[in-house]
Motif scaffolding. Sequence first.
Motif, mmCIF file in Angstrom:
data_model
loop_
_atom_site.group_PDB
_atom_site.id
_atom_site.type_symbol
_atom_site.label_atom_id
_atom_site.label_comp_id
_atom_site.label_asym_id
_atom_site.label_seq_id
_atom_site.Cartn_x
_atom_site.Cartn_y
_atom_site.Cartn_z
ATOM 1 N N LYS A 1 0.788 -1.243 0.081
ATOM 2 C CA LYS A 1 -0.219 -0.183 0.054
ATOM 3 C C LYS A 1 0.921 1.313 0.257
ATOM 4 C CE LYS A 1 -3.701 -2.784 1.106
ATOM 5 N NZ LYS A 1 -4.870 -2.878 0.169
ATOM 6 N N ASP A 2 0.375 2.234 -0.912
ATOM 7 C CA ASP A 2 1.381 3.397 -0.919
ATOM 8 C C ASP A 2 0.667 4.428 0.385
ATOM 9 O OD1 ASP A 2 2.590 2.906 -2.824
ATOM 10 O OD2 ASP A 2 1.042 3.704 -4.446
ATOM 11 N N LEU A 3 1.480 5.142 0.784
ATOM 12 C CA LEU A 3 1.359 5.796 1.978
ATOM 13 C C LEU A 3 0.709 7.403 1.564
ATOM 14 C CD1 LEU A 3 4.576 5.640 4.265
ATOM 15 C CD2 LEU A 3 2.494 4.901 4.845
ATOM 16 N N PRO A 4 -0.447 7.975 2.144
ATOM 17 C CA PRO A 4 -1.015 9.144 1.858
ATOM 18 C C PRO A 4 0.386 10.345 1.725
ATOM 19 C CG PRO A 4 -2.282 8.104 3.475
ATOM 20 C CD PRO A 4 -1.119 7.209 3.669
ATOM 21 N N ALA B 1 17.144 4.141 8.934
ATOM 22 C CA ALA B 1 16.076 4.293 7.709
ATOM 23 C C ALA B 1 15.557 3.145 7.249
ATOM 24 C CB ALA B 1 17.013 4.890 6.564
ATOM 25 N N PRO B 2 15.839 2.073 7.224
ATOM 26 C CA PRO B 2 15.119 0.696 6.635
ATOM 27 C C PRO B 2 14.022 0.471 7.553
ATOM 28 C CG PRO B 2 17.654 0.698 6.523
ATOM 29 C CD PRO B 2 17.215 1.512 7.135
ATOM 30 N N TRP C 1 8.483 -0.171 9.116
ATOM 31 C CA TRP C 1 7.409 -0.142 10.069
ATOM 32 C C TRP C 1 6.205 1.053 9.712
ATOM 33 C CZ3 TRP C 1 7.133 -3.643 13.313
ATOM 34 C CH2 TRP C 1 8.119 -4.221 14.085
ATOM 35 N N ALA C 2 6.679 2.206 8.954
ATOM 36 C CA ALA C 2 5.574 2.945 8.504
ATOM 37 C C ALA C 2 4.834 2.471 7.351
ATOM 38 C CB ALA C 2 6.250 4.228 8.124
ATOM 39 N N GLU C 3 5.314 1.567 6.646
ATOM 40 C CA GLU C 3 4.336 0.842 5.585
ATOM 41 C C GLU C 3 3.493 -0.065 6.108
ATOM 42 O OE1 GLU C 3 4.650 -2.591 2.215
ATOM 43 O OE2 GLU C 3 6.547 -1.341 2.511
ATOM 44 N N LEU C 4 4.205 -0.872 7.008
ATOM 45 C CA LEU C 4 3.560 -1.905 7.845
ATOM 46 C C LEU C 4 2.091 -1.529 8.559
ATOM 47 C CD1 LEU C 4 3.489 -5.075 8.567
ATOM 48 C CD2 LEU C 4 4.734 -4.285 10.798
ATOM 49 N N ARG D 1 0.540 -6.869 13.796
ATOM 50 C CA ARG D 1 1.577 -6.449 13.071
ATOM 51 C C ARG D 1 2.848 -6.288 13.490
ATOM 52 N NH1 ARG D 1 -2.378 -1.990 9.578
ATOM 53 N NH2 ARG D 1 -3.719 -3.844 8.521
ATOM 54 N N ILE D 2 2.938 -5.517 14.502
ATOM 55 C CA ILE D 2 4.334 -5.401 15.381
ATOM 56 C C ILE D 2 4.877 -6.596 15.549
ATOM 57 C CG2 ILE D 2 5.500 -4.283 16.943
ATOM 58 C CD1 ILE D 2 2.770 -2.402 17.141
ATOM 59 N N GLY D 3 4.134 -7.557 16.340
ATOM 60 C CA GLY D 3 4.802 -8.783 16.897
ATOM 61 C C GLY D 3 4.857 -9.786 15.873
#
Length: 821
Positions: free
Chosen positions: A139-142, A161-162, A167-170, A386-388
């Motif tokens: 999914k693309d971020l807004p 950075a990676p 995390w932001a995409e997830l 998602r995090i775990g």
Amino acid sequence: MKESLLASAFYDGDSRLAVLKFYDQEAGRFWHWKDNTGHRPYCYTRLERSELTEIAKRKDVVEILDEEREDLLNDRKVTLRKIVTTDPLAIGGGNDSIRDRIKAWEADIKYYENFAYDRGLRMGTYYTVSAGKVIPARKDLPERVAVSLAQLLQRNPPEFAPYLKEWAELLGEPLSEFKRVALDIEVANEAGRLPDPENPKQPVIAVSFFNEAERTVYLLRSGKDTEGLKGAPFAAEVFEDERSLLRAVMWKIMEYPVVVTFNGDDFDLRYLKHRAEEIGIPEAENPIQLERVASTLKHGVHIDLYQFFRNRSIQVYAFSNKYSDHTLNGISESLLNKSKVEFEGEIGDLPLAKLGEYCLNDSQLTFELTSTGGGLVMKLLLVISRIGKMPINDVSRLGVSNWIRSMLFFEHRRLGALIPRQDELSEKGGASSQAVIKGKKYKGGLVIEPKPGIYFDVSVLDFASLYPSLIKVYNLSYETVNCPHEECRTNVVPDTSSWVCRKRKGITSLVTGSLRDLRVSHYKPLTKDQSISKEERELYNVVTQGLKVFLNATYGAMGFETFAFYCLPVAEATAALGRYAITKTIQKSTELGIEVLYGDTDSLFLKNPSRDQITTISKWADGELGVELDLDKVYRYVAFSSRKKNYFGVLPDGTVDIRGLTGKKSQTPEFLKRTFYQALEILSRVKTTEDFERARANIRELLTKMIGDLKGKKVAVEDLAFNVMMGKTTEKYNGTTPQHVRAAKLLEDKGREIKAGEIIQYVKTRSPPYVRPVELARVDDVDADKYIEYAHSMFDQMLDALDFSFDEMLGATTLDLFWSG
């Protein structure tokens, strides 16, 4: 398969394959995908091939390969032997398993977890299946969110950075709405015998299903009149025989992809499964599948809220300690302002309408716990999944240390790194500091002695995510604390003999640090950003709460001995740096002319600081320590006890904020609790020093009357009841028998059924066994001295800040009673 959410996974023992469960929101069902990649169970060993001759001969060993992995502990690449088998039980858990024969690595991971880690599968996110292949649906971020992330990346070292991007995409993927139903069952009672889900001899007499569209109760007639069901606020189906009822229950369960219960693992689903077997319902008709501690669904997912709400981190960080009683009734009263239906007598004797009402109400409460707050619980489960990197049903059952374990296992596999054994981590050494608290292995967080008394205009500064911040800034991880590099030994952690690596970033520092920065500097601001949609703001609010739960538990998990990455020097270093940060901040505050009244692990109480002083100290902490200081709250006044962590404060609106005071505990008898809150009400009206003096006199009068009423037997038994939850059934308590269990046994002697999770109300008495359940007690039985003793410990904490003691009033009251007698 069209785009669906990966919600769960399991191992199919018949086909010996991992199976993924994808939720299709549009169809309201799960799709199952069986592994077609040839993946097999395996473990690693450092033994040479010549030492594995007997292992290689085993029929369940497919092959032994050489494989290179990163050894983070020793900062080098190592070549290991990878033992591939036909069955996970060959690795561990079966008879004569490999991990019992040799020293093995990564031999205690569930197979479906192993499969998901190796394939890089991110639980709680979206996939498609094409030509048999599982493909991530990225999914693309807004645009506004992407800009915020770009700004965050600029402020961080390149190593982060990676992780920040991943995390932001997830976490930015949309949340799914699960079609679900809550279920509750009632079982006929038998005098002196509790329903046993492993040996279910009593019939199931009611099963309820509840969601927004369904209010259904299946009832066993048992010779009862059905007239009362006319006009009932639920759809009732009455069955003449239990077999027909249970078959209908099984079909109803299969209509829903997600079934929610409260203690369904141990009771509801387990009882249904075994009872269906007992009366001959074929296995093919039974959607329930039992594991050692969990009850699952073949076609879908079972969420047991009992374990979820018992989770201390959920209670504290997600629900701000709004509940303390872990029963369905206790949690519902606190979060929903609703409670269970009350009735007298035995459940099996209730008329069908009343039985249906009682049963349905329980499933309604269970469902509404998942729908309140915009469906917060289901959304939290998904975000934490998602995090775990963990199936949503496992998230609901397992504690935070397991969530963090799974997250770090995933990261190790992603990096091609060997997961260390516990005995390797213990070789890093012990603690060099002396524990202050008995039973602890190292010196913990710093608590500054309070200055007893009353202080007006007090500001509380809070270190935002203190320990996660320190883990990031100071590069704390199991492989970086006491690293193998000689040149790093000079980088010593204050107040310890440990050092931290300068040559590389640790995996825990990278993962925890990136999550911490995303929460504080990315998602929290986005929750208030009106330029993005309401749905996006709501998503980021849930993400923020999920990250709060995760991050605040990280330090605690590190100090938990059964945690997979437990490493004593790391836990000690984290605590030491926390003390260092607090100490330095206090020194800086003093330099700025600010009086520090109290310090509590990650917050400071300052006496009437100016806005400029607060701004100055916050900027200094960010630049000098790499941690953020936020203004948490301002009190009209605070009264400190000489006891650490015991204080009360009054906010500008008159709300009394209590910390560490016994009077707020849920088990406290109502009479003492009521008196306690009357005292707080008096204190809430204080606005000046003169008001405070009048409040002292009023509280002295209030407590003197309380003691007199107790000694004079003027208090009703119900108001003197202690309320304690049964953690298990009475027969499972061994050794010393707690007071509430003694009371429960007296109730069982009278034919009452006592279940785990039930609240026992009892009073303290003068004669053996020195307790009696409220139902069996009289006022004359009550031991007033025991209640006065309890009140002493309860109010002494408050009175210490008011500059008089409980003993003074006790002496005065005794003298009054003597003269009046």
